[in-house]
Design an enzyme around this catalytic site. Structure first.
Site, short mmCIF file in Angstrom:
data_model
loop_
_atom_site.label_atom_id
_atom_site.label_comp_id
_atom_site.label_asym_id
_atom_site.label_seq_id
_atom_site.Cartn_x
_atom_site.Cartn_y
_atom_site.Cartn_z
N CYS A 20 -27.41 -15.24 58.79
CA CYS A 20 -28.42 -15.92 57.98
C CYS A 20 -29.84 -15.48 58.28
CB CYS A 20 -28.30 -17.43 58.17
SG CYS A 20 -26.69 -18.07 57.65
N HIS A 56 -35.89 -22.92 58.74
CA HIS A 56 -34.57 -22.63 58.17
C HIS A 56 -34.03 -23.90 57.54
CE1 HIS A 56 -31.18 -20.11 57.56
NE2 HIS A 56 -30.38 -20.73 58.40
N HIS A 111 -28.98 -22.55 50.32
CA HIS A 111 -29.06 -21.49 51.32
C HIS A 111 -28.56 -20.20 50.68
CE1 HIS A 111 -28.83 -19.11 54.80
NE2 HIS A 111 -28.24 -19.95 55.64
#
Length: 587
Positions: A150, A286, A320
């Site tokens: 990620c 994040h 995401h």
């Protein structure tokens, strides 16, 4: 320091960065509940491209390109058009002075079929998509493909900084993209990580993340090239630069973040000096809205004494977006800074993390000339970066930056740093030979046999190089490259979600990311430096060695484990080396 000169986002909220930012500013979200009809998928909340979202001409497959590749090409086209529309037509993507850097976690994984077994479909190789993009723009250079879970999108920008600072290139085109498919969705569901509601980052009632689809582009220029671009690089009258970036590993667990936020804290601590003379108006976190990630980020931000800075997360707007996330969220943060508005965290009402942060819950003015972007991912990887804004004279022509003399923002000139290769090992492997290597080491590491074969091979070879090494590995970095990434484990994981035989395994899914092997090595040897995995068709030993030297020269690590690591369908190769600094700069 490198300079943003153009950008683009294509996602279900819009087809340009400005459209996406304005939609978010209006409080819109493209995420919704999907019923999960395919196979055994449970309902999930996600942002996906749908027919009724006619925000722009979302391209379909053309000229032999997959949908992912076409979206990436379209994003680059729109970024270059933005630059040309702003008055600069001098960026020729076919020039040898232009480098393409691609960020993706799973590429065309949706093309992998149960019946294909160990497929030979070249489109499944992440480097294939990178090469398709390179050829689409007639670029002569070998593209770089970063697959770092990620954090891939921000990692790619940090890599761009290293490449442009080296002087070989004038421009770097960073493209991040991922699309959803049952393979990805089932994997996150196996971890019980997905919410059936809109993500509520940092809130006490948060219950999981939303996934999303996107392609996004950031075009960066070296200082000299940015001067030539001139005013065309402006964004609402401001000029933006990536002032500092860092990558670090928790070295504790491959799928759970450090409870102390160790890796993220280290990245924040390294980039803080770049804030001197600037005011940070935002930390774009994040913020996945999972219990452990948000708590870890709060701890890391507090440890770095940055908890007084406003914090937001964009996951509640578009989900995401995986390999695109670091690019998309950086671009949106740039628009927030340049247009003076911080986007609130959707659904945030009550602090739900161990350290209270200044989470933005309603629209707020952006006050400052800098922001921080953070990301974290499987494999224990973390990255942070500082982006600063200035007026034209400071960033493009080079007079001053908000009262700071130009000398303070010029790229630092490092004194030569002496390095040496302390150890190297190359081996071919097949079948169960990595298991045999491990047994010959005579060590007791029970987790070894839970690893995928790529990680077993890397672990066993790294153990031979590092097992008796008496140097301090605390800040050591790991940079690896391979051809097949995690495709061997992808095939095995796919068998757990076959129709009529649906039992997705989190123990297998976590290894469907190439960078996990670096995390395993980092855990074993307590290595908290950068961990990055590149995907390439073949091993360029000279380039990897130069990357290791750059990391040491920047002072980020005193040692770097680097090399080639590949495994697919029972065959593998490992060629690893340990580089160490033999003297410090200015000694």
């Amino acid at each position: 320091m490198i300079y943003r000169i153009a950008d683009n986002i294509i996602c279900p909220l819009g087809g340009t960065s400005e459209a996406v930012y304005e939609a978010m500013l209006a409080g819109k979200s493209s995420s919704r509940l999907h019923e999960g009809e395919e196979g055994g998928l449970e309902p999930y909340f996600a942002s996906v491209f749908e027919k009724d979202l006619q925000f722009a001409e979302v391209p379909t497959e053309t000229d032999g390109m997959t949908r992912l590749e076409t979206l990436m090409a379209c994003s680059v086209d729109r970024a270059l058009k933005q630059l040309a529309d702003n008055g600069y037509a001098g960026l020729d993507p076919s020039s040898p002075r232009v480098l393409f850097i691609i960020s993706t976690t799973k590429g065309n994984i949706g093309l992998l079929k149960h019946e294909d077994g160990f497929s030979k479909d070249e489109r499944l190789l992440l480097s294939h998509s990178a090469d398709v993009l390179r050829r689409r723009f007639s670029n002569p250079n070998r593209p770089l493909t970063v697959s770092n879970a990620c954090i891939s999108g921000l990692s790619a920008q940090i890599v761009a900084d290293r490449q442009l600072s080296g002087g070989k290139y004038d421009f770097a085109v960073v493209v991040g993209a991922d699309l959803l498919c049952p393979f990805i969705i089932s994997g996150f569901q196996s971890f019980k990580a997905l919410s059936r509601e809109r993500a509520r980052s940092f809130d006490a009632s948060r219950d999981g993340l939303n996934l999303g689809e996107a392609a996004a582009t950031l075009v960066f220029a070296s200082r000299e090239a940015a001067r030539k671009v001139g005013t065309a690089a402006g964004l609402n009258g401001k000029y933006l630069a990536l002032a500092a970036g860092a990558i670090a590993n928790d070295a504790t667990h491959i799928s759970a973040p450090s409870r102390t936020g160790e890796g993220l804290f280290r990245t924040l601590d390294r980039i803080k000096p770049a804030l001197e003379g600037h005011k940070a108006g935002l930390i774009c976190a994040h913020g996945t809205a999972t219990a452990y990630n948000d708590a870890m980020e709060a701890v890391a931000i507090s440890r770095a004494s940055l908890d007084g800075i406003p914090v937001n997360s964009l996951k509640g707007y578009i989900g995401h977006t995986l390999g695109a996330a670091g690019v998309v969220e950086t671009v949106v943060s740039m628009y927030e800074m340049c247009y003076g508005n911080i986007l609130p965290v959707p659904g945030y009402h009550e602090n739900g993390v161990p350290v209270a942060l200044d989470v933005v819950s309603s629209p707020r003015a952006f006050e400052g000339d800098a922001f921080i972007k953070t990301v974290s991912g499987f494999g224990g990887c973390n990255a942070s970066a500082v982006f600063v804004a200035g007026n034209e004279s400071g960033f493009v022509i080079g007079h001053n930056v908000n009262g700071m003399e130009a000398e303070t923002v010029q790229e630092s000139v490092q004194e030569p740093v002496r390095t040496r290769i302390a150890a190297s090992l190359r081996t071919e492997a097949s079948g169960t030979s990595p298991n045999d290597m491990y047994r010959r080491l005579g060590i007791d590491y029970p987790k070894f046999f839970k690893m995928d074969m790529l990680s077993r091979l890397g672990f066993a070879v790294a153990e031979q190089l590092l097992g008796d090494y008496d140097g301090d590995l605390d800040d050591a970095a790991i940079i690896l490259a391979g051809r097949h990434a995690s495709l061997d484990d992808d095939v095995k994981y796919l068998s757990t979600i076959a129709p009529g035989n649906y039992y997705p395994s989190p123990a297998l899914f976590v290894y469907t990311l190439a960078n996990i092997v670096a995390g395993e090595i980092a855990i074993r040897h307590g290595m908290h430096g950068e961990t990055t995995f590149y995907i390439a068709d073949s091993y360029d030993a000279g380039w990897m060695e130069s990357e290791a030297e750059r990391i040491i020269a920047e002072g980020k690590s005193s040692r770097v484990l680097f090399g080639w690591l590949d495994w697919y369908d029972g065959e593998g190769t490992a060629e690893l080396s340990l580089m160490e600094r033999t003297c410090k700069p200015n000694d």
